[in-house]
Design an enzyme around this catalytic site. Structure first.
Site, PDB file in Angstrom:
ATOM      1  CD  GLU A   1      57.017 124.313  -9.134  1.00  0.00           C
ATOM      2  OE1 GLU A   1      57.841 123.335  -9.541  1.00  0.00           O
ATOM      3  OE2 GLU A   1      56.638 125.166 -10.139  1.00  0.00           O
TER       4      GLU A   1
ATOM      5  CB  THR B   1      35.328 109.323  17.273  1.00  0.00           C
ATOM      6  OG1 THR B   1      34.663 110.141  15.591  1.00  0.00           O
ATOM      7  CG2 THR B   1      34.417 108.123  16.961  1.00  0.00           C
TER       8      THR B   1
ATOM      9  CB  SER C   1      37.825 117.696  16.571  1.00  0.00           C
ATOM     10  OG  SER C   1      37.910 116.457  14.863  1.00  0.00           O
TER      11      SER C   1
HETATM   12  N1  DGL Z   1      33.226 114.632  13.750  1.00  0.00           N
HETATM   13  C1  DGL Z   1      34.660 113.598  14.076  1.00  0.00           C
HETATM   14  C2  DGL Z   1      35.512 114.633  14.821  1.00  0.00           C
HETATM   15  O1  DGL Z   1      34.814 114.893  15.808  1.00  0.00           O
HETATM   16  C3  DGL Z   1      34.676 112.258  14.087  1.00  0.00           C
HETATM   17  C4  DGL Z   1      35.829 111.653  14.102  1.00  0.00           C
HETATM   18  C5  DGL Z   1      37.046 111.493  15.527  1.00  0.00           C
HETATM   19  O2  DGL Z   1      36.689 111.640  15.858  1.00  0.00           O
HETATM   20  O3  DGL Z   1      37.091 110.103  14.953  1.00  0.00           O
HETATM   21  O4  DGL Z   1      37.040 115.000  14.550  1.00  0.00           O
END
Ligand code: DGL
Length: 357
Positions: free
Chosen positions: A314, A40, A87
């Protein structure tokens, strides 16, 4: 005439002193490499009010850096684009490639620290992995954002600025791989993403951040308690592949299907992501015994998101020759198990490693 010459000479001396100073000041700034992988922080939305609906991994790392000109005042920065991905697509091959490139850069005397811009979904796995395999005391900081740079209240610019500040700071050296987000400095070992899609405070550590970064100042209040980087037995330069380890999520009505599929796919260990204290449903106990009898390691974790799985609590782990996690969640336990299996397949040794890191 003489007076004019002196004035000219004086001006030349002042200008050259200013250049010398700024060059010297330039030398004083740390050299930080920013490695772009996507996420992001490299995202863009259709409008400024798109804070949660946007395209991730579309802005090149050099553009991300250029969007924060203040960074040039605190470090000499250059960017490298190693991936441009969400990611969620960070597979083991990419983890190894990133780790090896970071290791290579850390060996360079003109590199003082490294920042990795990364999607937030799997920052916790990448940061734990690097925390275990890098052989350097220099700061390595993983950073992301919850909103794209196009959004009102975008968090990426300040996160990146703070990440570069930390990566260039001597106080951050020797503390393992760090995650800097939302004014907080977290250990790559402890941090996890706690909210799925839009809260800027999503990154939490069960024991709190190591400290804060605010107004150009780093404030540490605690230190990592477990061995990391130069203190571990894992060296990224010696690792060229990772054994397959899968995670079987548990819930009421769970069946053997996932376990059979993972064994058939060649898993060397299965993280049993159990309810509560890594509990095992009555119909799954014989399945795990069968998995173990086929030479696949069984590692009990808890799906609750935090807490320590108690050995022989457990389940009779000694009797079944199973392993338990310490406080690692399933996705972190998977990373550690993969690395541990590059060293040993002995259950007792694996258990020691799980409890050590
Ligand atoms: N597709 C998600 C990622 O690349 C987006 C989330 C983000 O980067 O905040 O992890």
């Amino acid at each position: 005439m003489q007076h004019a010459k002196f004035k000219q000479l004086g001006a030349v001396m002042i200008i050259s002193a200013a250049f010398a100073f700024s060059a010297q000041a330039q030398d004083k700034k740390p050299n930080v490499v920013v490695i772009g992988t996507g996420g992001t922080i490299a995202g863009a939305g259709a409008s400024s009010v798109n804070t949660a609906a946007y395209q991730s991994a579309v802005v090149p790392v050099d553009k991300i850096i250029a969007a924060v000109p203040e960074i040039s005042k605190i470090a000499n920065v250059r960017g490298e684009q190693i991936f441009q991905i969400g990611s969620e697509s960070f597979n083991d091959e990419r983890l190894l490639k990133l780790g090896k490139r970071v290791s290579e850069l850390l060996k360079q005397s003109d590199v003082d620290g490294i920042v990795i811009t990364h999607g937030t979904d799997t920052i916790e796995e990448t940061a734990y992995f690097l925390n275990l395999v890098l052989k350097s005391e220099k700061p390595v900081v993983v950073v992301g954002s919850m909103r794209p740079g196009t959004a009102l209240g975008a968090d990426g610019a300040l996160n990146l600025y703070d990440a570069v500040l930390v990566a260039g700071s001597k106080e951050a050296a020797g503390k393992g791989t760090l995650v800097v987000m939302n004014d907080e400095i977290h250990s790559g070992r402890d941090v996890t993403k706690s909210n799925n899609s839009f809260k800027v405070e999503t990154f939490r550590s069960p024991y709190g951040p190591l400290g804060y970064v605010v107004e150009n100042k780093l404030m540490f209040y605690r230190l990592p308690a477990r061995p990391h980087t130069t203190q571990t037995e894992f060296d990224i330069d010696q690792i060229n592949s990772l054994p397959r380890v899968d995670i079987a999520y548990n819930y009421g009505n769970v069946s053997r299907a996932a376990y059979d599929a993972f064994v058939n796919a060649g898993a060397k260990a299965i993280i049993h992501d159990g309810t509560g204290n890594g509990s095992v449903a009555e119909q799954i106990v014989p399945v795990l015994q069968e998995v173990r009898s086929k030479g696949v390691q069984v590692i009990r974790a808890t799906r609750t998101g935090s807490g320590v799985v108690i050995r022989n609590g457990e389940q009779p782990d000694d009797k079944y020759d199973w392993v338990v996690t310490d406080d690692q969640n399933a996705q972190k336990a998977r990373i550690l198990a993969e690395l541990a299996l590059t060293k040993t397949n002995d259950t007792k040794e694996l258990q020691k490693i799980m409890w050590k890191y």
